[in-house]
Scaffold this motif. Structure first.
Motif, short mmCIF file in Angstrom:
data_model
loop_
_atom_site.label_atom_id
_atom_site.label_comp_id
_atom_site.label_asym_id
_atom_site.label_seq_id
_atom_site.Cartn_x
_atom_site.Cartn_y
_atom_site.Cartn_z
N PHE A 94 0.41 -1.34 0.01
CA PHE A 94 -0.14 -0.06 0.19
C PHE A 94 0.99 1.22 -0.36
O PHE A 94 0.53 2.82 -0.63
CB PHE A 94 -1.03 0.22 0.75
N ILE A 95 1.99 1.13 0.64
CA ILE A 95 3.24 2.36 0.21
C ILE A 95 3.39 2.49 -1.21
O ILE A 95 3.38 3.88 -1.18
CB ILE A 95 4.11 1.86 1.50
N HIS A 96 3.77 1.09 -1.51
CA HIS A 96 4.13 1.77 -3.51
C HIS A 96 3.73 1.30 -4.33
O HIS A 96 4.34 1.47 -5.40
CB HIS A 96 4.99 0.62 -2.94
N LYS A 97 2.00 1.27 -3.84
CA LYS A 97 1.22 0.99 -5.20
C LYS A 97 1.27 1.82 -5.97
O LYS A 97 1.07 3.45 -5.48
CB LYS A 97 0.33 -0.04 -4.56
N THR A 98 1.48 2.00 -7.38
CA THR A 98 0.53 3.07 -8.35
C THR A 98 -0.36 2.14 -9.21
O THR A 98 -0.79 1.58 -9.36
CB THR A 98 1.57 2.87 -8.99
N PRO A 99 -1.54 3.38 -9.88
CA PRO A 99 -2.42 2.77 -10.92
C PRO A 99 -1.86 2.03 -11.76
O PRO A 99 -2.27 1.14 -12.19
CB PRO A 99 -2.43 3.97 -11.62
N LYS A 100 -0.42 1.84 -12.59
CA LYS A 100 -0.20 1.13 -13.46
C LYS A 100 0.23 -0.65 -12.84
O LYS A 100 0.10 -1.40 -13.12
CB LYS A 100 1.71 1.61 -13.39
N ASP A 101 0.53 -0.67 -11.17
CA ASP A 101 1.11 -1.75 -10.90
C ASP A 101 -0.73 -1.78 -10.83
O ASP A 101 -0.29 -3.73 -11.50
CB ASP A 101 1.19 -1.48 -9.35
N GLU A 144 -3.06 -1.56 -12.88
CA GLU A 144 -3.78 -2.63 -14.44
C GLU A 144 -3.17 -3.73 -14.77
O GLU A 144 -3.55 -4.25 -14.86
CB GLU A 144 -2.94 -0.97 -15.14
N GLU A 145 -2.01 -3.80 -14.34
CA GLU A 145 -1.32 -5.02 -14.76
C GLU A 145 -1.29 -6.36 -13.76
O GLU A 145 -1.76 -7.35 -14.17
CB GLU A 145 0.47 -5.09 -14.49
N LEU A 146 -1.62 -5.74 -12.71
CA LEU A 146 -2.11 -6.72 -11.88
C LEU A 146 -3.53 -7.68 -12.50
O LEU A 146 -4.23 -8.34 -13.04
CB LEU A 146 -2.28 -6.68 -10.50
N GLU A 147 -4.24 -6.50 -12.84
CA GLU A 147 -5.64 -6.76 -13.45
C GLU A 147 -5.46 -7.50 -14.63
O GLU A 147 -6.38 -9.13 -15.05
CB GLU A 147 -6.17 -5.20 -13.97
N ASP A 148 -4.44 -7.00 -15.68
CA ASP A 148 -4.14 -8.43 -16.68
C ASP A 148 -3.72 -9.67 -16.89
O ASP A 148 -4.80 -10.10 -16.86
CB ASP A 148 -2.71 -7.61 -17.70
N ILE A 149 -2.80 -9.68 -15.30
CA ILE A 149 -2.51 -11.16 -14.99
C ILE A 149 -4.35 -11.51 -14.25
O ILE A 149 -4.52 -13.37 -15.04
CB ILE A 149 -1.36 -11.14 -13.84
N VAL A 150 -4.41 -11.22 -14.45
CA VAL A 150 -5.72 -12.05 -12.97
C VAL A 150 -6.80 -12.10 -14.54
O VAL A 150 -7.62 -13.41 -14.70
CB VAL A 150 -6.80 -10.79 -12.68
N ALA A 151 -7.95 -11.32 -15.85
CA ALA A 151 -7.39 -11.16 -16.59
C ALA A 151 -6.83 -12.57 -16.72
O ALA A 151 -8.37 -13.57 -17.92
CB ALA A 151 -7.77 -10.13 -17.84
N ARG A 152 -5.75 -12.82 -17.63
CA ARG A 152 -5.79 -13.78 -18.29
C ARG A 152 -5.99 -14.77 -17.82
O ARG A 152 -5.84 -16.28 -18.13
CB ARG A 152 -3.57 -14.03 -18.34
N GLU A 153 -5.90 -15.15 -16.44
CA GLU A 153 -6.42 -16.24 -15.30
C GLU A 153 -7.75 -16.85 -15.61
O GLU A 153 -8.01 -18.00 -15.45
CB GLU A 153 -6.19 -15.91 -13.98
N VAL A 154 -8.45 -16.30 -15.93
CA VAL A 154 -9.95 -16.15 -16.04
C VAL A 154 -9.87 -17.02 -17.55
O VAL A 154 -10.86 -17.60 -17.17
CB VAL A 154 -10.58 -14.88 -16.06
#
Lengths: 226, 226
Positions: free
Chosen positions: A118-125, A127-137
């Motif tokens: 939570f200290i270091h998170k950025t919007p870009k991060d 987004e990337e996580l959302e991409d990864i999760v999308a591929r998972e599904v």
DNA sequence: TTTAGTAGTTATGTTCTACATTTTAAAAGT
DNA sequence: ACTTTTAAAATGTAGAACATAACTACTAAA
């Protein structure tokens, strides 16, 4: 009545030379780039053969603590911490107890990682996580590769280089333990997708709880095992 | 236009032999205690001098991956992970960024350690913790030695040998960072005494919250720093 | 004067030989 | 059958020799 009797010098010459050199390095306040005596000088100073000195030096070379060039000689350099770790962490060689230890270590790290995220998170991060999760599904769930991508990204987000490298080191171990014990990867009630959502809009506390829930099956297994 | 050009084999013989042996170990499915070929046999098989083989073997000895006895020969053994770490982590050589990284690593470990503690805790452990806390109150508070004793005991309680060794390894780093930044040790609202009480009679969740509160000042400092 | 080339020096890289040391195993002697 | 002695086989150490690369300085040619 052999109390107090100890072996004079059970260790090999190479080991003792290694220790001597380590002390020499520490006391000498060396900075990377600083030159060292030649092998011959060291051998003479230590009273051992050049061969022994080279065996000890070879160890430091492996750790990245010294570098050598012909004619120029040897210089101190920055040790390659992660590279070294990789050399020791060969799952094929480690016994099961150690593997289990490392697995737990990884678990503990992920359970405690929330604040840093939570200290270091950025919007870009995110987004990337959302991409990864999308591929998972799209693909099959619960595959080990998805795990690697997702949790790996989390480590990366901490902004902590050492921790990130740590993660890459612990990954094969994780997979190994999984393969040994379950033959497949399990997940708690909270999915990766949930975690991303919390990370995006939720609070630190919610994320901590979420991660705990996500990893719950593993913790439960430890409890049973005990 | 020198793309794709790479040095043929810049590495030394010892390095290449090390790589070969590592591959040999991995593919051979060796368990601790399994015997290895003799130095002479390895030298012959690899087409290098015994000396080079010995330099490579010396590296594995340092990592604890192999052990040797005269006449008997060499056997595979369990690598000494933490010991190796210690060899690379010479604080004199590490730069400040790495020290900071390790400090954060330690923080993350302690924030995530709760579950393991509740799985493994015993009445005897609790007693020891109470003793440590009692000594704290008598002496001066917030001393680094108290910190070491208390948190060290926590690591020990996990029953995870690797983690325990990790703690001893990270301790000097912790002290170093403290010395650099604050000149004294700080603590959150929840004291060690509180933590012991929770560990004795409370729930896992309460302990997690308590530890978070205890370490809060450090986390806050990270947040500011960012 | 500058440049290219050449030889020499030095420290690491590699090989070889010899011997010491320790421990196992066989052989010999009681 | 048991103890002692002897031999062997592996690692540990030493030392010398040569190979290789890189730095230095000198020399010769443009």
């Amino acid at each position: 009545m052999l109390n107090g009797i100890k072996p004079i010098a059970a260790k090999s010459m190479a080991e003792r030379v290694e220790a001597s050199l380590r002390e020499y390095f520490a006391k000498g306040n060396f900075k990377p780039g600083d030159p060292l005596p030649t092998e011959l000088e060291l051998a003479a100073a230590l009273g051992v053969s050049r061969n022994v000195v080279r065996e000890a030096l070879s160890r430091f070379k492996m750790l990245g603590i010294i570098e050598t060039k012909k004619k120029t000689g040897m210089v101190i350099s920055n040790p390659d911490i992660v590279g070294t770790f990789q050399k020791v962490l060969t799952p094929e060689i480690m016994d099961e107890a150690t593997l289990q230890d490392l697995f737990e270590l990884r678990l503990v790290l992920e359970l405690g990682i929330a604040d840093l995220l939570f200290i270091h998170k950025t919007p870009k991060d995110i987004e990337e996580l959302e991409d990864i999760v999308a591929r998972e599904v799209k693909g099959d769930n619960f595959r080990i590769n998805n795990e690697i991508a997702f949790h790996g990204k989390l480590y990366e987000m901490t902004g902590n280089e050492t921790m990130k490298q740590f993660q890459t080191l612990l990954l094969p171990v994780f997979g190994y333990v999984m393969k040994l014990e379950n033959k497949k990867y399990v997940s708690g009630e909270i999915t990766h997708k949930d975690l991303v959502r919390i990370l995006k809009k939720g609070t630190v506390q919610e994320f901590k709880d979420g991660m705990a829930s996500h990893l719950q099956p593993h913790v439960d297994r430890l409890r049973q095992k005990k």
